[in-house]
Design an enzyme around this catalytic site. Structure first.
Site, PDB file in Angstrom:
ATOM      1  N   SER A  18       0.844  -1.196   0.000  1.00 32.57           N
ATOM      2  CA  SER A  18       0.000   0.000   0.000  1.00 32.57           C
ATOM      3  C   SER A  18       0.872   1.236   0.000  1.00 32.57           C
ATOM      4  O   SER A  18       1.681   1.444   0.909  1.00 32.57           O
ATOM      5  CB  SER A  18      -0.896   0.016   1.242  1.00 32.57           C
ATOM      6  OG  SER A  18      -1.448   1.304   1.398  1.00 32.57           O
ATOM      7  N   HIS A  42      -1.473  -1.304  -4.092  1.00 29.89           N
ATOM      8  CA  HIS A  42      -2.724  -0.988  -3.404  1.00 29.89           C
ATOM      9  C   HIS A  42      -2.801   0.530  -3.183  1.00 29.89           C
ATOM     10  O   HIS A  42      -1.896   1.123  -2.588  1.00 29.89           O
ATOM     11  CB  HIS A  42      -2.760  -1.746  -2.079  1.00 29.89           C
ATOM     12  CG  HIS A  42      -4.044  -1.625  -1.316  1.00 29.89           C
ATOM     13  ND1 HIS A  42      -5.154  -2.398  -1.601  1.00 29.89           N
ATOM     14  CD2 HIS A  42      -4.398  -0.840  -0.279  1.00 29.89           C
ATOM     15  CE1 HIS A  42      -6.138  -2.091  -0.755  1.00 29.89           C
ATOM     16  NE2 HIS A  42      -5.708  -1.145   0.057  1.00 29.89           N
ATOM     17  N   ASP A  44      -5.007   3.574  -1.566  1.00 32.79           N
ATOM     18  CA  ASP A  44      -6.047   3.871  -0.576  1.00 32.79           C
ATOM     19  C   ASP A  44      -6.616   5.269  -0.777  1.00 32.79           C
ATOM     20  O   ASP A  44      -5.965   6.271  -0.488  1.00 32.79           O
ATOM     21  CB  ASP A  44      -5.463   3.763   0.833  1.00 32.79           C
ATOM     22  CG  ASP A  44      -5.203   2.327   1.230  1.00 32.79           C
ATOM     23  OD1 ASP A  44      -6.152   1.522   1.158  1.00 32.79           O
ATOM     24  OD2 ASP A  44      -4.061   2.007   1.608  1.00 32.79           O
ATOM     25  N   MET A  46      -9.269   8.010   0.317  1.00 39.77           N
ATOM     26  CA  MET A  46     -10.077   8.361   1.501  1.00 39.77           C
ATOM     27  C   MET A  46     -10.640   9.773   1.354  1.00 39.77           C
ATOM     28  O   MET A  46      -9.974  10.657   0.808  1.00 39.77           O
ATOM     29  CB  MET A  46      -9.222   8.293   2.762  1.00 39.77           C
ATOM     30  CG  MET A  46      -8.507   6.959   2.945  1.00 39.77           C
ATOM     31  SD  MET A  46      -7.718   6.860   4.555  1.00 39.77           S
ATOM     32  CE  MET A  46      -6.741   5.358   4.351  1.00 39.77           C
ATOM     33  N   HIS A  75      -8.622   0.912  -3.587  1.00 39.08           N
ATOM     34  CA  HIS A  75      -9.523   0.708  -2.444  1.00 39.08           C
ATOM     35  C   HIS A  75     -10.185   2.035  -2.125  1.00 39.08           C
ATOM     36  O   HIS A  75      -9.551   2.936  -1.585  1.00 39.08           O
ATOM     37  CB  HIS A  75      -8.670   0.179  -1.268  1.00 39.08           C
ATOM     38  CG  HIS A  75      -9.410  -0.027   0.006  1.00 39.08           C
ATOM     39  ND1 HIS A  75      -8.763  -0.221   1.214  1.00 39.08           N
ATOM     40  CD2 HIS A  75     -10.737  -0.083   0.288  1.00 39.08           C
ATOM     41  CE1 HIS A  75      -9.668  -0.393   2.167  1.00 39.08           C
ATOM     42  NE2 HIS A  75     -10.869  -0.296   1.639  1.00 39.08           N
ATOM     43  N   MET A  77     -12.334   4.254  -0.043  1.00 35.63           N
ATOM     44  CA  MET A  77     -12.970   4.480   1.260  1.00 35.63           C
ATOM     45  C   MET A  77     -13.676   5.821   1.176  1.00 35.63           C
ATOM     46  O   MET A  77     -13.295   6.809   1.816  1.00 35.63           O
ATOM     47  CB  MET A  77     -11.909   4.448   2.372  1.00 35.63           C
ATOM     48  CG  MET A  77     -11.437   3.020   2.660  1.00 35.63           C
ATOM     49  SD  MET A  77      -9.850   2.970   3.516  1.00 35.63           S
ATOM     50  CE  MET A  77      -8.767   3.073   2.092  1.00 35.63           C
ATOM     51  N   MET A 146     -11.533  -6.236   6.033  1.00 35.71           N
ATOM     52  CA  MET A 146     -10.693  -5.258   6.736  1.00 35.71           C
ATOM     53  C   MET A 146     -10.250  -5.857   8.072  1.00 35.71           C
ATOM     54  O   MET A 146     -11.065  -6.360   8.839  1.00 35.71           O
ATOM     55  CB  MET A 146     -11.450  -3.951   6.995  1.00 35.71           C
ATOM     56  CG  MET A 146     -11.725  -3.109   5.754  1.00 35.71           C
ATOM     57  SD  MET A 146     -10.262  -2.623   4.796  1.00 35.71           S
ATOM     58  CE  MET A 146      -9.295  -1.709   6.011  1.00 35.71           C
ATOM     59  N   PHE A 152      -6.472   4.600   8.497  1.00 35.37           N
ATOM     60  CA  PHE A 152      -5.072   4.923   8.754  1.00 35.37           C
ATOM     61  C   PHE A 152      -4.185   3.683   8.613  1.00 35.37           C
ATOM     62  O   PHE A 152      -4.620   2.577   8.925  1.00 35.37           O
ATOM     63  CB  PHE A 152      -4.902   5.502  10.161  1.00 35.37           C
ATOM     64  CG  PHE A 152      -5.674   6.780  10.347  1.00 35.37           C
ATOM     65  CD1 PHE A 152      -5.125   8.002   9.953  1.00 35.37           C
ATOM     66  CD2 PHE A 152      -6.963   6.759  10.859  1.00 35.37           C
ATOM     67  CE1 PHE A 152      -5.856   9.185  10.088  1.00 35.37           C
ATOM     68  CE2 PHE A 152      -7.695   7.936  10.995  1.00 35.37           C
ATOM     69  CZ  PHE A 152      -7.138   9.147  10.607  1.00 35.37           C
ATOM     70  N   GLY A 153      -2.957   3.918   8.154  1.00 32.65           N
ATOM     71  CA  GLY A 153      -1.963   2.858   8.136  1.00 32.65           C
ATOM     72  C   GLY A 153      -1.377   2.694   9.527  1.00 32.65           C
ATOM     73  O   GLY A 153      -1.607   3.522  10.413  1.00 32.65           O
ATOM     74  N   ASP A 184      -6.497  -6.496   4.773  1.00 26.30           N
ATOM     75  CA  ASP A 184      -5.918  -5.157   4.729  1.00 26.30           C
ATOM     76  C   ASP A 184      -5.943  -4.551   6.128  1.00 26.30           C
ATOM     77  O   ASP A 184      -7.003  -4.341   6.710  1.00 26.30           O
ATOM     78  CB  ASP A 184      -6.756  -4.309   3.749  1.00 26.30           C
ATOM     79  CG  ASP A 184      -6.205  -2.901   3.555  1.00 26.30           C
ATOM     80  OD1 ASP A 184      -5.145  -2.584   4.102  1.00 26.30           O
ATOM     81  OD2 ASP A 184      -6.871  -2.129   2.830  1.00 26.30           O
TER      82      ASP A 184
HETATM   83  C1  DX5 Z   1      -6.313   1.414   5.974  1.00 27.25           C
HETATM   84  C2  DX5 Z   1      -5.935   1.134   4.530  1.00 27.25           C
HETATM   85  C3  DX5 Z   1      -4.794   0.219   4.408  1.00 27.25           C
HETATM   86  C4  DX5 Z   1      -3.489   0.716   4.962  1.00 27.25           C
HETATM   87  C5  DX5 Z   1      -2.859  -0.475   5.587  1.00 27.25           C
HETATM   88  O1  DX5 Z   1      -7.550   2.027   6.010  1.00 27.25           O
HETATM   89  O2  DX5 Z   1      -7.028   0.546   3.841  1.00 27.25           O
HETATM   90  O3  DX5 Z   1      -4.612  -0.215   3.064  1.00 27.25           O
HETATM   91  O4  DX5 Z   1      -2.601   1.232   4.003  1.00 27.25           O
HETATM   92  O5  DX5 Z   1      -1.760  -0.047   6.286  1.00 27.25           O
HETATM   93  P1  DX5 Z   1      -0.942  -1.001   7.239  1.00 27.25           P
HETATM   94  O6  DX5 Z   1      -0.463  -2.150   6.423  1.00 27.25           O
HETATM   95  O7  DX5 Z   1       0.147  -0.107   7.709  1.00 27.25           O
HETATM   96  O8  DX5 Z   1      -1.875  -1.439   8.348  1.00 27.25           O
HETATM   97 ZN    ZN Z   2      -6.580  -0.341   1.816  1.00 26.03          ZN
END
Ligand code: DX5
Ligand code: ZN
Length: 235
Positions: A18, A42, A44, A46, A75, A77, A146, A152-153, A184
């Site tokens: 990601s 990937h 993300d 948002m 993805h 969101m 999920m 958030f990562g 994910d």
């Molecule tokens: C979170 C995202 C993820 C995120 C995962 O809402 O959908 O794709 O990048 O990050 P990690 O691998 O750091 O949990």
């Molecule tokens: Zn994601």
């Protein structure tokens, strides 16, 4: 416009780094670590509405498209993604995943993704049971379970989601469906293996790759952990 994708790896297991955790000032460098023959990228997206965070839209996806031939796993969101599906497809998305919780018309949104010629994914948040997605399973190319709250990562893996992954695998077998199961959130050393054992096919990893001092080495060990074949010679 046809996106410039050359490789469509769909044979699991697949690691999907990601870019959320990458340095966007050096995004080309991050993307160069990803092997288009066996990885997905990937993305993300948002909207500060469906989730509290705000990231990027089609412009960045299209910049990523120019930098890699890898499968772009987008993805979304975002609330009511339906009207933005063509823009993301045009930007070069190969697969587009929407959230069940974000769509007024889930079936119509999945159909719109297919109409655009992309693979359709459906994501469910930790609090959403698999049963809520049951009626859509025949239409899915991918089911995203999920393993953290989206937004958030770098969050901790929710181990109780492993039961949902197992249930998704069982439902696929029982129903003769073809969707890939993607996990994910919090995927990295240890959790990737557990998700693989539970039946996951696609492993999104942000922090565990780009949050390390050696992203290349981290990616190599993740591949090994989930059982991606060494050579790029698989079908
Ligand atoms: C979170 C995202 C993820 C995120 C995962 O809402 O959908 O794709 O990048 O990050 P990690 O691998 O750091 O949990
Ligand atoms: Zn994601």
């Amino acid at each position: 416009m046809t996106p410039a994708t050359q490789h469509h790896p769909s044979t699991p297991p697949i690691v999907a780094p990601s870019i959320l955790s990458a340095d966007f000032a050096r995004i080309g460098e991050a993307l160069s670590l990803i092997d288009p023959e066996r990885e997905w990228v990937h993305c993300d997206v948002m909207d500060n509405h469906f989730v509290p965070n705000l990231t990027f839209g089609p412009i960045i996806v299209s910049a990523v498209r120019k930098l890699t031939s890898a499968w772009l796993d987008v993805h979304l969101m975002i609330t009511e993604p339906l009207r933005l599906i063509p823009a993301f497809r045009e930007a070069g998305a190969d697969g587009i995943t929407v959230h069940l919780e974000a769509c007024a018309d889930v079936r119509g949104t999945l159909a719109a993704i297919h109409d655009q010629g992309a693979r359709a994914g459906l994501a469910i948040k930790p609090g959403t049971p698999l049963s809520a997605a049951e009626r859509y399973l025949t239409e899915l190319d991918l089911l995203l379970v999920m393993t953290v709250e989206p937004g958030f990562g770098g969050q901790a893996f929710m181990a109780d989601m492993l039961d949902k992954v197992r249930a998704a695998r069982d439902a696929r077998e029982r129903g003769g469906h073809h969707y890939l199961i993607e996990v994910d959130g919090g995927i990295g050393p240890g959790t990737a293996r557990r998700a693989a054992e539970a039946g996951a096919d696609v492993f999104v990893a942000g922090n565990a790759v780009f949050g390390t001092h050696d992203p290349r080495a981290a990616l190599v060990s993740l591949r090994a952990e989930v059982g991606v074949p060494e050579a790029a010679s698989r079908g």
